[in-house]
Structures are given as C-alpha cells and as structure tokens.
Write a protein that holds these residues in place. Structure first.
Motif, PDB file in Angstrom:
ATOM      1  N   ASN A 102      -5.976  -3.970  -6.721  1.00  0.00           N
ATOM      2  CA  ASN A 102      -6.219  -5.270  -6.104  1.00  0.00           C
ATOM      3  C   ASN A 102      -4.918  -6.070  -6.109  1.00  0.00           C
ATOM      4  N   LYS A 156     -12.419   3.322  -1.446  1.00  0.00           N
ATOM      5  CA  LYS A 156     -11.349   2.785  -0.602  1.00  0.00           C
ATOM      6  C   LYS A 156     -10.932   1.386  -1.030  1.00  0.00           C
ATOM      7  N   ASN A 157      -9.639   1.092  -0.863  1.00  0.00           N
ATOM      8  CA  ASN A 157      -9.150  -0.279  -1.010  1.00  0.00           C
ATOM      9  C   ASN A 157      -9.171  -0.912   0.377  1.00  0.00           C
ATOM     10  N   VAL A 206       0.836  -1.204   0.000  1.00  0.00           N
ATOM     11  CA  VAL A 206       0.000   0.000   0.000  1.00  0.00           C
ATOM     12  C   VAL A 206       0.875   1.260   0.000  1.00  0.00           C
ATOM     13  N   GLU A 210      -7.395   2.610  -7.147  1.00  0.00           N
ATOM     14  CA  GLU A 210      -7.910   1.238  -7.070  1.00  0.00           C
ATOM     15  C   GLU A 210      -6.800   0.260  -7.416  1.00  0.00           C
ATOM     16  N   ALA A 212      -0.389   2.841  -3.428  1.00  0.00           N
ATOM     17  CA  ALA A 212      -1.726   3.434  -3.285  1.00  0.00           C
ATOM     18  C   ALA A 212      -1.789   4.915  -3.681  1.00  0.00           C
ATOM     19  N   LEU A 256      -8.209  -4.443   2.304  1.00  0.00           N
ATOM     20  CA  LEU A 256      -7.644  -5.785   2.286  1.00  0.00           C
ATOM     21  C   LEU A 256      -7.929  -6.426   3.643  1.00  0.00           C
ATOM     22  N   TYR A 264      -9.890  -8.954  -1.032  1.00  0.00           N
ATOM     23  CA  TYR A 264      -9.785  -7.543  -1.414  1.00  0.00           C
ATOM     24  C   TYR A 264     -11.150  -7.020  -1.796  1.00  0.00           C
ATOM     25  N   GLU A 265     -11.400  -5.774  -1.428  1.00  0.00           N
ATOM     26  CA  GLU A 265     -12.669  -5.146  -1.759  1.00  0.00           C
ATOM     27  C   GLU A 265     -12.430  -3.674  -2.088  1.00  0.00           C
ATOM     28  N   ARG A 266     -13.119  -3.164  -3.115  1.00  0.00           N
ATOM     29  CA  ARG A 266     -13.086  -1.733  -3.415  1.00  0.00           C
ATOM     30  C   ARG A 266     -14.449  -1.182  -3.033  1.00  0.00           C
TER      31      ARG A 266
END
Lengths: 137, 100
Positions: A85, A127-128, A48, A83, A52, A130, A121-123
């Motif tokens: 992943n 926001k990212n 990150v 974004e 990021a 983890l 992982y989710e957006r």
C-alpha cells in the motif's frame, strides 16, 4: 475504457507519455491537468515497477483510464505483485527542510496525492489496485 | 530528453530539453556529473525547454544542490514553466534554489 498494458521494466514507462496524450485528447484536458495526470502516472507506475515484483522480470502492470469529459477522470493501476500500500508506506514529507536535511527520494507518492483529487488503495484477489481520480470541473 | 552543457570560465549552464521523467532520469547521469564538477562555482539550469519533471528529476536536482551547498557554490534554476514552478512550490524546492 482506455488500457495500457506494460511490464515491470522502467523502459516500459516510455509508453506513458503517449497514453497521457491520448487521455488529454479524449477528455479535452487543460494543459495543467495534463501535466498533473502525467506526474501522477509517472510516480505511481514507477512505484509499482520498483516494488511490486522483486527479482522478477516481464511481470504485468495494467493501467486503465475511464471517465466523463468535463466531470472526472479515473485511472487505475493494477498489479499482481506483493501486497504493497503506497499510501501507507509513503514517508511524511517535510517541505520546509533545507537542502542539507533533505532525504533523497520519498516525494513520489506525495506528488501523486497533490496532483489528483482522490487516491485509494485496495488489495483484492491477489492484486494491488491504486485508483486515482481527477475532477475535471 | 537532452541536457545541453555550456561551460564558461567560472560557471556552467545546463539547458534541459524535453521531459525529465523516471525513464529520462536514468539516462542523464553523465550530464549531471558534468554539472556537478562546478559545485564550487555557479551552476545555471535553464528550464526554458523543459516540458515535464517528476520526483526522479527532482532527486537529481537535490543531489546536485547537496554537492553545491557542500562546496559553497550556487545552483540557479531559470525559465521554468508555470507547471514546473508549481511542482517546485509544492515540494518546497523553490526555496532551496535561486529561481530566475
């Protein structure tokens, strides 16, 4: 819920060791679990910090931990950057390759997956997120 | 994190003390370069007091091993803890070095 707010600077990662020590005490982690938690956090947060927020300083990274002693530990790393992943971007690792054929790098996310029992992982809302889970059974 | 260097006639020893994490890996460039000067000879990495390693540290080990292979030298990793040996096994690094 345990929280460690840092910014996207490598030197900020010095706080991770203390955070892991705190987790180890709170959840009564065995030494090998503590090592694996430290490894997953170092790798995931480094990722990150590096990707990021391109060309921006002082940007937030939120590290959160929650869980139940003897059951599971859940760590979340949240940033508001581009974004990304890491699970999709991570290269395949050929662990049989010779020294000459080895690529420099690419082992970080592989070690996150190996050290934790589940990594998602989710957006969401720009926001990212983890989420890494370690079973403590 | 500290790497204590000991030079011998035909070999060099690096005693790793502390945690070789992402932060530490950015600070040991000069010590790794010193070890690399012995790429044509024997380089002993003593991990007896190394508590932790992550991929940034593995990257340094791989770079050193690439230098050594190119010059027909040898890199030996000695006294690694079980946790560190586990990481070396997972990544296949265990077969790239002589382990003692």
């Amino acid at each position: 819920m345990y929280k460690l707010p840092i910014t996207n600077d490598i030197s900020e990662m010095e706080h991770l060791e203390e955070f892991v020590n705190e987790m180890a005490e709170a959840f009564n982690l065995a030494d090998d679990f503590k090592f694996q938690l430290g490894l997953a956090l170092d790798e995931a947060v480094a990722n990150v910090v590096m990707y990021a927020y391109p060309d921006k300083e002082g940007m937030p990274i939120h590290i959160e931990a929650d869980g139940e002693q003897g059951k599971k530990l859940i760590i979340r790393i949240i940033d508001e950057g581009v974004e990304f992943n890491p699970l999709a971007e991570a290269p395949e690792v050929d662990t049989d390759a010779t020294t000459e054929d080895r690529e420099i790098g690419g082992l970080g996310i592989f070690l996150v997956k190996e050290s934790m029992d589940d990594v998602q992982y989710e957006r969401k809302d720009g926001k990212n997120i983890l989420t890494m889970t370690k079973n403590l059974l | 994190m500290e790497i204590i260097i000991k030079e011998n006639a035909n070999s060099i020893e690096g005693h790793f003390v502390g945690r070789l994490d992402t932060v530490a890996a950015t600070k040991v460039g000069s010590e790794m370069a010193k070890l690399g000067e012995y790429a044509d000879r024997e380089i002993l990495l003593d991990f007896a007091e190394l508590e932790f390693i992550s991929s940034s540290g593995l990257r340094l080990l791989l770079m050193l091993n690439k230098q050594s292979k190119a010059k027909k030298g040898k890199v030996i990793i000695a006294n690694a803890s079980d946790d560190i040996k586990h990481v070396l096994k997972l990544t296949g690094f265990i077969s790239l070095f002589e382990i003692r």
